[in-house]
Design a protein around this motif. Sequence first.
Motif, mmCIF file in Angstrom:
data_model
loop_
_atom_site.group_PDB
_atom_site.id
_atom_site.type_symbol
_atom_site.label_atom_id
_atom_site.label_comp_id
_atom_site.label_asym_id
_atom_site.label_seq_id
_atom_site.Cartn_x
_atom_site.Cartn_y
_atom_site.Cartn_z
ATOM 1 N N ALA A 1 0.823 -1.202 0.000
ATOM 2 C CA ALA A 1 0.000 0.000 0.000
ATOM 3 C C ALA A 1 0.861 1.258 0.000
ATOM 4 C CB ALA A 1 -0.935 -0.003 1.207
ATOM 5 N N VAL A 2 2.003 1.210 0.679
ATOM 6 C CA VAL A 2 2.904 2.364 0.699
ATOM 7 C C VAL A 2 3.435 2.637 -0.703
ATOM 8 C CG1 VAL A 2 5.132 3.202 1.529
ATOM 9 C CG2 VAL A 2 3.532 2.138 3.121
ATOM 10 N N PHE A 3 3.881 1.571 -1.395
ATOM 11 C CA PHE A 3 4.349 1.748 -2.772
ATOM 12 C C PHE A 3 3.225 2.224 -3.677
ATOM 13 C CE2 PHE A 3 7.659 -1.684 -1.737
ATOM 14 C CZ PHE A 3 8.567 -0.727 -1.345
ATOM 15 N N PHE A 4 2.012 1.752 -3.388
ATOM 16 C CA PHE A 4 0.850 2.152 -4.167
ATOM 17 C C PHE A 4 0.570 3.646 -4.006
ATOM 18 C CE2 PHE A 4 -3.775 2.957 -3.574
ATOM 19 C CZ PHE A 4 -4.143 2.961 -4.904
ATOM 20 N N LEU A 5 0.769 4.184 -2.808
ATOM 21 C CA LEU A 5 0.459 5.592 -2.534
ATOM 22 C C LEU A 5 1.582 6.534 -2.958
ATOM 23 C CD1 LEU A 5 -1.237 5.251 0.977
ATOM 24 C CD2 LEU A 5 -2.366 5.749 -1.189
ATOM 25 N N VAL A 6 2.825 6.171 -2.652
ATOM 26 C CA VAL A 6 3.937 7.098 -2.888
ATOM 27 C C VAL A 6 4.766 6.723 -4.105
ATOM 28 C CG1 VAL A 6 4.054 7.586 -0.429
ATOM 29 C CG2 VAL A 6 5.549 5.842 -1.387
#
Length: 273
Positions: free
Chosen positions: A68-73
């Motif tokens: 999710a972090v890679f998805f957001l940033v």
Amino acid sequence: MTTDPQATPASATPASPVVDASPQGPAATTPLPLPDAAVESEAAPASSPKRPTRAEWVRIAIFGIPYAVFFLVGVPTWIFPASWSLTAINIGLDTILLIMALAFFGREFFPAFTYLRTRPVRKIALLFGLWFLVVIVQASVRFALYGGNPQVAENQQQVINALHDGALGLAFSFFVTVGVPVVEEIFYRHILIGKLSAYAPTWLVASISAALFAYMHSHQWQDFFSYLPLSIVLTLVYVKSGKNVAYSWLFHALNNSIMVILMFAMQGALQNV
């Protein structure tokens, strides 16, 4: 000694089982269940999916939060040396996510392929038909957005650039066709729909999953509507197959594999020209 004519023999009381005096010996039989009584041997239908256990939530968090972090940033390229290839960075991150996905959810992913034991030809042919339908709808959407000169989506352009990055391109093609669909199907379908449908209606979590999947592949607002048909069909394949993550992965891998083959073919045709 007198006997009571109203007395009932102990062996014939309703609380006692009926005894059959057969050559094999007495065999006790239990009374038949009442019409409205549930039969214990039949499994009661589940009203809702089973809620994840604490251990499952730990696995979901360890895998899902980094993704999710890679998805957001996006890919944190700034933490890597400037000399490193972006394709190599993507391959490294995809490798980590794929290992985590299979380590935490492989016991649920691989057994799901038993879905193809019955009528496999029909089920696989259906995926090809759905892919053709998605291509038509996507082409119509892109024509409506861009007219007769549709632009290449930025996400697709990045994939094209990575696929033709020498030897790294061949390794990247494996992740595009096989590895990335595993990671994305486990996150967007198996977790967001399969796991969370125990807490919310399936139509709600499925709608959220489809929207997030299309948004994740978008770099501008037109990309969202270009990827939405594929996202909707992937969601329907997963839900209509009884939330079978292996079947939705097959469709995802089929779509990506055909696109990679077409990209290589188009590049080869341009070089020949």
